[in-house]
Write a protein that holds these residues in place. Structure first.
Motif, PDB file in Angstrom:
ATOM      1  N   ALA A 290       1.132  10.195  -5.222  1.00 11.31           N
ATOM      2  CA  ALA A 290       1.864  11.342  -5.768  1.00 11.31           C
ATOM      3  C   ALA A 290       1.268  12.680  -5.335  1.00 11.31           C
ATOM      4  O   ALA A 290       1.914  13.716  -5.448  1.00 11.31           O
ATOM      5  N   LEU A 291       0.043  12.651  -4.839  1.00  8.52           N
ATOM      6  CA  LEU A 291      -0.611  13.890  -4.412  1.00  8.52           C
ATOM      7  C   LEU A 291      -0.091  14.318  -3.040  1.00  8.52           C
ATOM      8  O   LEU A 291       0.262  13.473  -2.213  1.00  8.52           O
ATOM      9  N   PRO A 292      -0.105  15.615  -2.799  1.00 10.59           N
ATOM     10  CA  PRO A 292       0.204  16.057  -1.433  1.00 10.59           C
ATOM     11  C   PRO A 292      -0.880  15.555  -0.473  1.00 10.59           C
ATOM     12  O   PRO A 292      -2.016  15.305  -0.881  1.00 10.59           O
ATOM     13  N   SER A 293      -0.514  15.417   0.767  1.00 13.43           N
ATOM     14  CA  SER A 293      -1.413  14.884   1.786  1.00 13.43           C
ATOM     15  C   SER A 293      -2.754  15.607   1.814  1.00 13.43           C
ATOM     16  O   SER A 293      -3.820  14.975   1.865  1.00 13.43           O
ATOM     17  N   TRP A 294      -2.739  16.931   1.743  1.00 14.68           N
ATOM     18  CA  TRP A 294      -3.985  17.696   1.821  1.00 14.68           C
ATOM     19  C   TRP A 294      -4.909  17.352   0.656  1.00 14.68           C
ATOM     20  O   TRP A 294      -6.123  17.278   0.819  1.00 14.68           O
ATOM     21  N   GLU A 295      -4.315  17.091  -0.519  1.00 10.08           N
ATOM     22  CA  GLU A 295      -5.136  16.792  -1.685  1.00 10.08           C
ATOM     23  C   GLU A 295      -5.718  15.375  -1.600  1.00 10.08           C
ATOM     24  O   GLU A 295      -6.857  15.133  -2.006  1.00 10.08           O
ATOM     25  N   ARG A 296      -4.931  14.419  -1.084  1.00 12.14           N
ATOM     26  CA  ARG A 296      -5.467  13.064  -0.854  1.00 12.14           C
ATOM     27  C   ARG A 296      -6.661  13.126   0.091  1.00 12.14           C
ATOM     28  O   ARG A 296      -7.667  12.470  -0.123  1.00 12.14           O
ATOM     29  N   HIS A 297      -6.539  13.935   1.150  1.00 12.33           N
ATOM     30  CA  HIS A 297      -7.652  14.078   2.098  1.00 12.33           C
ATOM     31  C   HIS A 297      -8.849  14.749   1.433  1.00 12.33           C
ATOM     32  O   HIS A 297      -9.994  14.372   1.699  1.00 12.33           O
ATOM     33  N   ALA A 298      -8.590  15.714   0.557  1.00 14.95           N
ATOM     34  CA  ALA A 298      -9.687  16.400  -0.139  1.00 14.95           C
ATOM     35  C   ALA A 298     -10.416  15.437  -1.081  1.00 14.95           C
ATOM     36  O   ALA A 298     -11.651  15.445  -1.146  1.00 14.95           O
ATOM     37  N   VAL A 299      -9.666  14.610  -1.804  1.00 14.77           N
ATOM     38  CA  VAL A 299     -10.270  13.627  -2.707  1.00 14.77           C
ATOM     39  C   VAL A 299     -11.109  12.632  -1.902  1.00 14.77           C
ATOM     40  O   VAL A 299     -12.251  12.322  -2.256  1.00 14.77           O
TER      41      VAL A 299
ATOM     42  N   GLN B 280      -6.415 -13.544   8.788  1.00 18.01           N
ATOM     43  CA  GLN B 280      -5.261 -12.649   8.841  1.00 18.01           C
ATOM     44  C   GLN B 280      -4.231 -13.045   7.783  1.00 18.01           C
ATOM     45  O   GLN B 280      -3.697 -12.197   7.066  1.00 18.01           O
ATOM     46  N   ALA B 281      -3.957 -14.361   7.682  1.00 11.86           N
ATOM     47  CA  ALA B 281      -2.989 -14.859   6.695  1.00 11.86           C
ATOM     48  C   ALA B 281      -3.478 -14.586   5.271  1.00 11.86           C
ATOM     49  O   ALA B 281      -2.697 -14.165   4.403  1.00 11.86           O
ATOM     50  N   LEU B 282      -4.752 -14.821   5.030  1.00  8.11           N
ATOM     51  CA  LEU B 282      -5.340 -14.571   3.712  1.00  8.11           C
ATOM     52  C   LEU B 282      -5.231 -13.101   3.348  1.00  8.11           C
ATOM     53  O   LEU B 282      -4.869 -12.746   2.223  1.00  8.11           O
ATOM     54  N   LEU B 283      -5.521 -12.251   4.307  1.00 13.47           N
ATOM     55  CA  LEU B 283      -5.462 -10.806   4.093  1.00 13.47           C
ATOM     56  C   LEU B 283      -4.039 -10.347   3.790  1.00 13.47           C
ATOM     57  O   LEU B 283      -3.825  -9.483   2.930  1.00 13.47           O
ATOM     58  N   SER B 284      -3.061 -10.926   4.459  1.00 15.60           N
ATOM     59  CA  SER B 284      -1.672 -10.514   4.226  1.00 15.60           C
ATOM     60  C   SER B 284      -1.183 -10.925   2.834  1.00 15.60           C
ATOM     61  O   SER B 284      -0.266 -10.306   2.289  1.00 15.60           O
ATOM     62  N   ASP B 285      -1.792 -11.973   2.256  1.00 10.28           N
ATOM     63  CA  ASP B 285      -1.422 -12.414   0.905  1.00 10.28           C
ATOM     64  C   ASP B 285      -2.207 -11.695  -0.189  1.00 10.28           C
ATOM     65  O   ASP B 285      -1.873 -11.810  -1.361  1.00 10.28           O
ATOM     66  N   ALA B 286      -3.246 -10.978   0.181  1.00  7.54           N
ATOM     67  CA  ALA B 286      -4.133 -10.340  -0.803  1.00  7.54           C
ATOM     68  C   ALA B 286      -3.514  -9.045  -1.344  1.00  7.54           C
ATOM     69  O   ALA B 286      -2.877  -8.296  -0.607  1.00  7.54           O
ATOM     70  N   PRO B 287      -3.727  -8.783  -2.635  1.00  7.56           N
ATOM     71  CA  PRO B 287      -3.253  -7.512  -3.205  1.00  7.56           C
ATOM     72  C   PRO B 287      -4.130  -6.360  -2.706  1.00  7.56           C
ATOM     73  O   PRO B 287      -5.219  -6.594  -2.165  1.00  7.56           O
ATOM     74  N   PRO B 288      -3.683  -5.126  -2.872  1.00 11.32           N
ATOM     75  CA  PRO B 288      -4.523  -3.984  -2.480  1.00 11.32           C
ATOM     76  C   PRO B 288      -5.856  -4.006  -3.226  1.00 11.32           C
ATOM     77  O   PRO B 288      -5.949  -4.526  -4.342  1.00 11.32           O
ATOM     78  N   LEU B 289      -6.883  -3.446  -2.601  1.00 14.09           N
ATOM     79  CA  LEU B 289      -8.210  -3.394  -3.231  1.00 14.09           C
ATOM     80  C   LEU B 289      -8.232  -2.479  -4.452  1.00 14.09           C
ATOM     81  O   LEU B 289      -8.968  -2.721  -5.399  1.00 14.09           O
ATOM     82  N   LEU B 290      -7.446  -1.407  -4.419  1.00 12.16           N
ATOM     83  CA  LEU B 290      -7.460  -0.424  -5.506  1.00 12.16           C
ATOM     84  C   LEU B 290      -6.389  -0.731  -6.552  1.00 12.16           C
ATOM     85  O   LEU B 290      -5.317  -1.253  -6.209  1.00 12.16           O
ATOM     86  N   PRO B 291      -6.648  -0.405  -7.804  1.00 12.62           N
ATOM     87  CA  PRO B 291      -5.674  -0.642  -8.866  1.00 12.62           C
ATOM     88  C   PRO B 291      -4.362   0.113  -8.618  1.00 12.62           C
ATOM     89  O   PRO B 291      -4.379   1.217  -8.052  1.00 12.62           O
ATOM     90  N   PRO B 292      -3.232  -0.460  -9.032  1.00 17.32           N
ATOM     91  CA  PRO B 292      -1.926   0.166  -8.797  1.00 17.32           C
ATOM     92  C   PRO B 292      -1.824   1.593  -9.340  1.00 17.32           C
ATOM     93  O   PRO B 292      -1.242   2.461  -8.691  1.00 17.32           O
ATOM     94  N   GLY B 293      -2.393   1.840 -10.514  1.00 15.87           N
ATOM     95  CA  GLY B 293      -2.336   3.184 -11.095  1.00 15.87           C
ATOM     96  C   GLY B 293      -3.046   4.214 -10.229  1.00 15.87           C
ATOM     97  O   GLY B 293      -2.574   5.340 -10.055  1.00 15.87           O
ATOM     98  N   LEU B 294      -4.158   3.819  -9.668  1.00 10.86           N
ATOM     99  CA  LEU B 294      -4.908   4.713  -8.787  1.00 10.86           C
ATOM    100  C   LEU B 294      -4.126   4.970  -7.498  1.00 10.86           C
ATOM    101  O   LEU B 294      -4.010   6.110  -7.040  1.00 10.86           O
ATOM    102  N   LEU B 295      -3.560   3.910  -6.934  1.00 10.40           N
ATOM    103  CA  LEU B 295      -2.759   4.064  -5.715  1.00 10.40           C
ATOM    104  C   LEU B 295      -1.541   4.946  -5.963  1.00 10.40           C
ATOM    105  O   LEU B 295      -1.201   5.800  -5.142  1.00 10.40           O
ATOM    106  N   ALA B 296      -0.890   4.754  -7.114  1.00  4.36           N
ATOM    107  CA  ALA B 296       0.290   5.564  -7.442  1.00  4.36           C
ATOM    108  C   ALA B 296      -0.099   7.028  -7.622  1.00  4.36           C
ATOM    109  O   ALA B 296       0.610   7.937  -7.161  1.00  4.36           O
ATOM    110  N   GLY B 297      -1.217   7.261  -8.295  1.00  2.00           N
ATOM    111  CA  GLY B 297      -1.688   8.630  -8.492  1.00  2.00           C
ATOM    112  C   GLY B 297      -2.004   9.312  -7.165  1.00  2.00           C
ATOM    113  O   GLY B 297      -1.648  10.471  -6.950  1.00  2.00           O
ATOM    114  N   LEU B 298      -2.657   8.576  -6.273  1.00  2.00           N
ATOM    115  CA  LEU B 298      -2.976   9.136  -4.958  1.00  2.00           C
ATOM    116  C   LEU B 298      -1.707   9.389  -4.139  1.00  2.00           C
ATOM    117  O   LEU B 298      -1.594  10.400  -3.455  1.00  2.00           O
TER     118      LEU B 298
END
Length: 160
Positions: free
Chosen positions: A137-146, A117-135
């Protein structure tokens, strides 16, 4: 009757051509995603020998609470043999625990440990920041569609 055969052959040729173009386009897009995730994982400097796959296992156990090895194998898309060795190493590192089922002594439950649990809380997200930011920015329906489209494509890989 001959006209019908000719039209079917023309339609099949057009479909084959379209799939051929789609083949290289999709492969390129999937390769770009894979590369971005690989670069992110290498740059991310995951703590304590954590790999993206091990992080995904810990996240799954965190979300689900407890799973059997076969349930976990299906959720993280790893063969039982690959997962077995990984679970053994993660258990030795103290990141997860195994609990015997009270009713069925043959079944073992996998749970994330406090160290995991401690290791997981210190870990960065699995996906690259640019991808997370792009997702984000999308409306909820589009994130679900992707997400639905990617899950659908992944399911095609399971088809023999």
């Amino acid at each position: 009757m001959d006209d019908l055969k000719v039209r079917d052959e023309i339609n099949m040729t057009a479909a084959d051509s379209e799939l051929g173009e789609l083949d290289s386009t999709l492969f390129g897009a999937l390769r770009k995603l894979q590369h971005a995730c690989e670069v992110h994982a290498k740059r991310g400097g995951l703590p304590g020998g954590l790999t993206p796959t091990k992080q995904m296992i810990l996240q799954m156990l965190h979300v689900e609470g407890r799973l059997t090895a076969s349930q976990l194998s299906q959720r993280v898309s790893l063969s039982a043999a690959t997962l077995s060795g990984m679970l053994e190493r993660m258990s030795e590192q103290g990141w997860l625990t195994r609990e015997r089922d009270e009713l069925d002594k043959r079944r073992h439950w996998l749970c994330i440990s406090p160290a995991g649990q401690a290791l997981l809380s210190d870990a960065p997200p699995l996906l690259p920041p640019g991808l997370l930011a792009g997702l984000a920015a999308l409306p909820s329906w589009e994130r679900h569609a992707v997400t639905a489209a990617l899950l659908r494509l992944a399911a095609f890989c399971d088809t023999p």
